[in-house]
Design an enzyme around this catalytic site. Structure first.
Site, PDB file in Angstrom:
ATOM      1  N   CYS A 128      -6.325   6.936   5.459  1.00  0.00           N
ATOM      2  CA  CYS A 128      -5.631   7.313   6.689  1.00  0.00           C
ATOM      3  C   CYS A 128      -6.097   8.689   7.172  1.00  0.00           C
ATOM      4  CB  CYS A 128      -4.126   7.338   6.473  1.00  0.00           C
ATOM      5  SG  CYS A 128      -3.212   7.812   7.969  1.00  0.00           S
ATOM      6  N   ASP A 161     -14.957  -2.414  13.219  1.00  0.00           N
ATOM      7  CA  ASP A 161     -15.709  -3.033  14.317  1.00  0.00           C
ATOM      8  C   ASP A 161     -15.966  -4.524  14.132  1.00  0.00           C
ATOM      9  OD1 ASP A 161     -15.770  -0.514  15.394  1.00  0.00           O
ATOM     10  OD2 ASP A 161     -17.865  -0.110  14.901  1.00  0.00           O
ATOM     11  N   GLN A 210       0.833  -1.197   0.000  1.00  0.00           N
ATOM     12  CA  GLN A 210       0.000   0.000   0.000  1.00  0.00           C
ATOM     13  C   GLN A 210       0.872   1.253   0.000  1.00  0.00           C
ATOM     14  OE1 GLN A 210      -2.394   1.836   3.414  1.00  0.00           O
ATOM     15  NE2 GLN A 210      -3.994   0.674   2.346  1.00  0.00           N
ATOM     16  N   ASN A 228     -14.593  -3.121   6.465  1.00  0.00           N
ATOM     17  CA  ASN A 228     -13.645  -2.922   7.562  1.00  0.00           C
ATOM     18  C   ASN A 228     -14.275  -2.018   8.622  1.00  0.00           C
ATOM     19  OD1 ASN A 228     -10.676  -0.922   7.950  1.00  0.00           O
ATOM     20  ND2 ASN A 228     -11.145  -2.794   9.032  1.00  0.00           N
TER      21      ASN A 228
END
Length: 338
Positions: free
Chosen positions: A107, A210, A76, A208
């Site tokens: 991010c 929890d 990445q 993606n």
């Protein structure tokens, strides 16, 4: 229903891959290997700045390294300049030959946002699309994927429209973190939006946010229509979560298994061994104190974990850690807590 991606064969009928999320300062070669041994299917490197790769920064190139046993493996990268992203992508693919190249649009860290990179690009979709096109043109021979958040905040959720455009530009799979940039890692992940993305595109979408155990994983799979799951922070203290999820998805039980003290210590020692194997030659030392931040999450759930973390500060070597393990397990055996 799982969607097919010809160049990403881990997606498709009968397959539901579990991916270890890229996490800065945690998901290096050593931790990825630990998770691979516990059932993780797909790996992604820590995110690496495109400019650092182009400059030949040794630490940046170390971060994209991986072993053959960790395949399928993606690298990445992040940045805000199409030309630099394209050049870095080409260099990475030529040098380490990943199974796919992943772009970071997720991010939320300030130092990344101030570069107009990561989730900051969700405010600048035109630039985001230029980046994708430049990278796609530079690496037509390597599958291109992307990871993103829902948007900058809940007033500007753009996940669906961005995902649709990414598919049009040739991105072959997308991972969606169900939070906005403004949320950071607080609050709940909004899986309703993830489901909307999965319904809007024909490429695989990985969900993606929890996913904490087999029960939550099964619920997310059944309710969202995603083609796979990405597990991040939960894996730091529970690398066994991948096999736990696989058992739950296969209908082998929905009760979260108890991780014994012995099992936790086995993982602590294993990660220490792997970390030294990877980094000791570069550091010129076998001192384990510098890696304690990596080991501490694995102590959660140990009886007397706070005291154990304090005692770890006095460990200079792997033998010291093993002695502490033996001493702690003996204490637990006496008290009947092991």
């Amino acid at each position: 229903m799982s969607k097919v991606s010809p160049r990403l064969p881990w997606f498709g009928p009968g397959r539901f891959p579990l991916c270890l999320a890229p996490m800065a300062r945690h998901t290096d070669v050593a931790f990825r290997q630990l998770c691979k041994e516990q059932g993780a299917d797909v790996m992604v490197s820590e995110f690496v700045q495109s400019e650092a790769l182009i400059r030949g920064n040794a630490k940046a190139w170390e971060m994209v390294d991986f072993t053959e046993t960790q395949r399928p493996m993606g690298v990445q990268i992040f940045g805000a300049t199409p030309a630099s992203m394209a050049l870095a992508a080409r260099q990475v693919c030529d040098r380490v030959r990943p199974d796919f190249l992943d772009l970071n649009f997720g991010c939320p860290a300030h130092k990344v946002i101030e570069q107009n990179a990561g989730s900051g690009l969700l405010r600048c979709p035109a630039l985001l699309y230029d980046l994708v096109k430049a990278v796609k043109d530079a690496i037509p021979d390597v599958p291109l994927t992307a990871k993103m958040r829902l948007g900058w905040d809940y007033e500007s959720v753009v996940a669906v429209e961005v995902a649709v455009r990414l598919e049009q530009l040739g991105v072959e799979a997308i991972a969606v973190h169900g939070r906005t940039k403004e949320q950071g890692y607080s609050g709940e992940a909004h899986w309703g939006y993830i489901a909307q993305v999965a319904a809007a595109v024909s490429i695989p979408v990985t969900g993606n946010g929890d996913v904490k155990d087999g029960v939550s994983a099964k619920r997310r799979r059944d309710e969202s229509g995603v083609s796979g799951l990405m597990i991040g922070r939960a894996a730091l203290s529970n690398p066994w979560i991948f096999n736990e999820i696989k058992a739950a998805l296969a209908g082998q039980g929905e009760i979260t298994p108890v991780i014994t003290a012995q099992k936790r210590w086995d993982a602590i020692i294993r990660l220490s061994e792997l970390t030294l194997e990877v980094h000791a030659s570069r550091l010129g030392s076998r001192d384990v104190r510098w890696m304690l931040d990596r080991l501490h999450p694995l102590t959660h759930g140990l009886p007397g974990s706070r005291k154990i973390r304090d005692r770890m500060r006095g460990c200079l070597s792997l033998d010291d850690l093993r002695y502490l393990r033996d001493e702690h397990l003996a204490e637990l055996s006496v008290t009947g807590l092991s």
